[in-house]
Structures are given as structure tokens and as C-alpha cells.
Design an enzyme around this catalytic site. Structure first.
Site, PDB file in Angstrom:
ATOM      1  N   PRO A  74       0.826  -1.205   0.000  1.00 25.45           N
ATOM      2  CA  PRO A  74       0.000   0.000   0.000  1.00 25.45           C
ATOM      3  C   PRO A  74       0.864   1.261   0.000  1.00 25.45           C
ATOM      4  O   PRO A  74       1.902   1.320   0.649  1.00 25.45           O
ATOM      5  CB  PRO A  74      -0.787  -0.131   1.314  1.00 25.45           C
ATOM      6  CG  PRO A  74      -0.802  -1.594   1.597  1.00 25.45           C
ATOM      7  CD  PRO A  74       0.520  -2.103   1.115  1.00 25.45           C
ATOM      8  N   GLU A  75       0.429   2.268  -0.749  1.00 24.04           N
ATOM      9  CA  GLU A  75       1.122   3.543  -0.779  1.00 24.04           C
ATOM     10  C   GLU A  75       0.254   4.569  -0.073  1.00 24.04           C
ATOM     11  O   GLU A  75      -0.813   4.257   0.455  1.00 24.04           O
ATOM     12  CB  GLU A  75       1.447   3.916  -2.219  1.00 24.04           C
ATOM     13  CG  GLU A  75       2.130   2.764  -2.949  1.00 24.04           C
ATOM     14  CD  GLU A  75       3.071   3.173  -4.068  1.00 24.04           C
ATOM     15  OE1 GLU A  75       3.395   4.361  -4.201  1.00 24.04           O
ATOM     16  OE2 GLU A  75       3.487   2.268  -4.811  1.00 24.04           O
ATOM     17  N   LYS A 120       2.392   6.076   5.664  1.00 23.56           N
ATOM     18  CA  LYS A 120       1.842   4.728   5.486  1.00 23.56           C
ATOM     19  C   LYS A 120       1.385   4.125   6.807  1.00 23.56           C
ATOM     20  O   LYS A 120       1.121   2.922   6.888  1.00 23.56           O
ATOM     21  CB  LYS A 120       2.883   3.834   4.818  1.00 23.56           C
ATOM     22  CG  LYS A 120       3.299   4.333   3.440  1.00 23.56           C
ATOM     23  CD  LYS A 120       4.263   3.374   2.795  1.00 23.56           C
ATOM     24  CE  LYS A 120       4.737   3.913   1.448  1.00 23.56           C
ATOM     25  NZ  LYS A 120       5.634   2.976   0.758  1.00 23.56           N
ATOM     26  N   ARG A 167      13.071  -4.725  -4.813  1.00 17.96           N
ATOM     27  CA  ARG A 167      12.236  -3.578  -5.124  1.00 17.96           C
ATOM     28  C   ARG A 167      11.987  -3.549  -6.629  1.00 17.96           C
ATOM     29  O   ARG A 167      12.816  -3.057  -7.391  1.00 17.96           O
ATOM     30  CB  ARG A 167      12.955  -2.290  -4.730  1.00 17.96           C
ATOM     31  CG  ARG A 167      13.202  -2.164  -3.236  1.00 17.96           C
ATOM     32  CD  ARG A 167      11.927  -1.790  -2.543  1.00 17.96           C
ATOM     33  NE  ARG A 167      12.191  -1.302  -1.202  1.00 17.96           N
ATOM     34  CZ  ARG A 167      11.239  -1.040  -0.332  1.00 17.96           C
ATOM     35  NH1 ARG A 167       9.984  -1.214  -0.677  1.00 17.96           N
ATOM     36  NH2 ARG A 167      11.521  -0.612   0.872  1.00 17.96           N
TER      37      ARG A 167
END
Length: 296
Positions: free
Chosen positions: A2-3, A51, A250
């Protein structure tokens, strides 16, 4: 993962369901707080910070959670079957007379005094979707380490809070630079525009069920998730590689034509400068949980 916009939406759902209501059920399924009882207390508000989620509760308490890779909060009506995963993945249950919020797979869950919130979120930079947003401060934070690759600097929540892998890749595309370019190598005019551009992207998406950065129907993102597919601008196949120090993966997407600069080359051999501060030459698609500091 989630961002910032996704966490903002989660906070809004929780706030709508719980704020102003008295808890009639409280179940924190982590050993440290297994005996904590919040029943009889009113939920004051649920606030996002980068976040992080902060549920403030009557009596000076805050329930702090972070979704990381797989966590989620679901809200259910009375009698509605819970559907967010198996029961053993439930970490928190907060219930009122009208709604029940269930937290699944929450890797971070702690109960603390509200006056101590800075202990868990005080390290964060300006929040892109928060009242403390300060583009000048965010830019100064990014420029403080000019040798650091831009993609890594954007993910560091101490610089500015709310950007994850999706926005990192999309922002670098819109700026016309690779995520491996050192921050100090970004043209001054583009660097100055970066904080405002990041804010506009998250603001535009905080109410949307499907994130979009292109403005094109059916083509939501420029590069993220499009490895091997044509760039929406030039038609060159979008590339995928990891970026970081190797401790976790990433997935990073970029167009080698629209985004000139240092980057891993196909086959795993990095081009000059790609590993200046930990860029990885390995091509992978999985991600692992973030560590403290960079993406927390």
C-alpha cells in the site's frame, strides 16, 4: 505494498465506521496486548500518517498499525461474513454496535499513549496527503544526500511520506530520469518540480479505486507493471530490475529511451553508475517486507 493514497483510503473507511462510536468489542491478537480491553471507550478518529494508521481512542490511547506488504483492514456490518483471510491471520478486532473493523496480517500493531505518537511516526518527512505537507522541506530532504539514487531517496519515508514502488517508478518516468540517477544529477528545474508533482499524483488518486497516472482510459500507469510491454510514449519495451541494497527486492520499472541515465542492463550487468548507492543488477519480480527507515 500500500502507498500513501491507499492508506489514506483505509483511514477514511475506518474513520467513517468507527469515529464517534463506543467500542463493544475489542480483541488485539498479539501477545503483548492480548489482555488489553478497549471496550466502553469511544473511538475519536482514525488518521493516516504516511503509510501509518493511527486510531485514537478515548482515554489518551492510540492503536498504531502499519500494513506493510500484506496487511489490510476490513469493515463489516452486523451479520456480514468476515472475508479478508483465514481466522488465524486476524490481528485486531474493533467492534461497535453498527460496524466491526478487522485487521488482517498486520505486521505492526501496538497500543500506546497518544502523547507518544511521535515515537512511531516522528521520523517521517512531510506527508504528501497530510496537513503538514511542505514541498520545500521535502525537496531539501531529498537534496541533502545528492549521491543517493533518486528511486531510493523517494522511498525513504524520512524524506517525504507516502511514496512506494508504484509512485517511485511513475515519478521517475514523468521526470524523464532513471531511478538510479543520483539525486544531485537531476536537472534543477525537474528536481524543483518533483514534490509538487508527487503531491498532485497522490491527491488525484486518494479517492480513486484504481490508481492512474496517465489520464488515459484503459492505460492507467506509464511504466509500473508493464515490463516487456511498449512504452506509452515511444514504444520501447519497458524494463524491470530491482533497486536497493540487496536486503530486499524492489521491482523498478523504466523506459530506457524516455529515461536516459544509469541503470542495470539486460542480462544483469549494471551500466556505469547503476550501483553507486546499492542499485541491484538482478532482474526479479518479487518483493519482500520493507525494513525500518526507508519504507516505514
Amino acid at each position: 505494498m500500500p502507498e500513501g493514497d491507499t492508506v489514506w483510503q483505509a483511514a477514511k473507511r475506518l474513520h467513517t465506521a468507527l469515529a464517534g462510536q463506543v467500542l463493544i468489542r475489542s480483541d488485539l491478537r498479539v501477545p503483548r496486548y492480548a489482555t488489553a480491553d478497549l471496550t466502553g471507550r469511544t473511538v475519536l478518529d482514525v488518521t493516516p500518517r504516511g503509510k501509518h494508521l493511527l486510531a485514537r481512542i478515548e482515554g489518551g490511547l492510540t492503536l498504531h498499525s502499519h500494513l506493510r506488504m500484506d496487511g489490510s483492514w476490513k469493515v463489516f456490518r452486523p451479520g456480514q461474513r468476515w472475508s479478508g483471510g483465514p481466522a488465524h491471520q486476524i490481528r485486531a478486532v474493533l467492534g461497535t454496535a453498527d460496524r466491526t473493523a478487522v485487521g488482517y496480517r498486520l505486521p505492526v500493531l501496538e497500543l500506546l499513549r497518544t502523547e507518544e505518537e511521535d515515537r512511531v511516526v516522528g521520523h517521517l518527512g512531510p506527508d504528501l496527503l497530510g496537513p503538514d505537507w511542505d514541498p520545500d522541506k521535502a525537496l531539501a530532504n531529498l537534496l541533502a544526500d545528492p549521491a543517493r539514487p533518486l528511486g531510493e531517496a523517494l522511498l525513504d519515508q524520512r524524506n517525504l511520506a507516502g511514496i512506494g514502488n508504484v509512485y517511485k517508478s511513475e515519478l521517475c518516468f514523468l521526470l524523464g530520469v532513471t531511478p538510479w540517477l543520483p539525486v544531485g544529477g537531476v536537472p534543477a528545474d525537474r528536481a524543483a518540480a518533483l514534490p509538487g508533482l508527487a503531491e498532485r499524483l497522490l491527491e488525484a488518486n486518494r479517492e480513486r479505486p484504481v490508481r492512474a497516472t496517465t489520464g488515459r482510459r484503459g492505460q492507467d500507469l506509464f511504466v509500473y507493471g508493464r515490463a516487456g510491454r511498449p512504452c506509452l510514449r515511444c514504444g520501447t519495451p519497458v524494463r524491470l530490475a530491482d533497486q536497493g541494497d540487496g536486503s530486499r527486492e524492489r521491482p523498478t520499472y523504466w523506459c530506457p529511451v524516455c529515461q536516459p541515465g544509469p541503470a542495470p542492463v539486460p542480462g544483469g550487468t549494471p551500466s556505469a553508475g547503476a550501483l553507486r548507492r546499492g542499485g541491484s543488477p538482478h532482474n526479479r519480480t518479487e518483493t519482500t517486507a520493507p525494513q525500518a527507515g526507508e519504507d516505514s
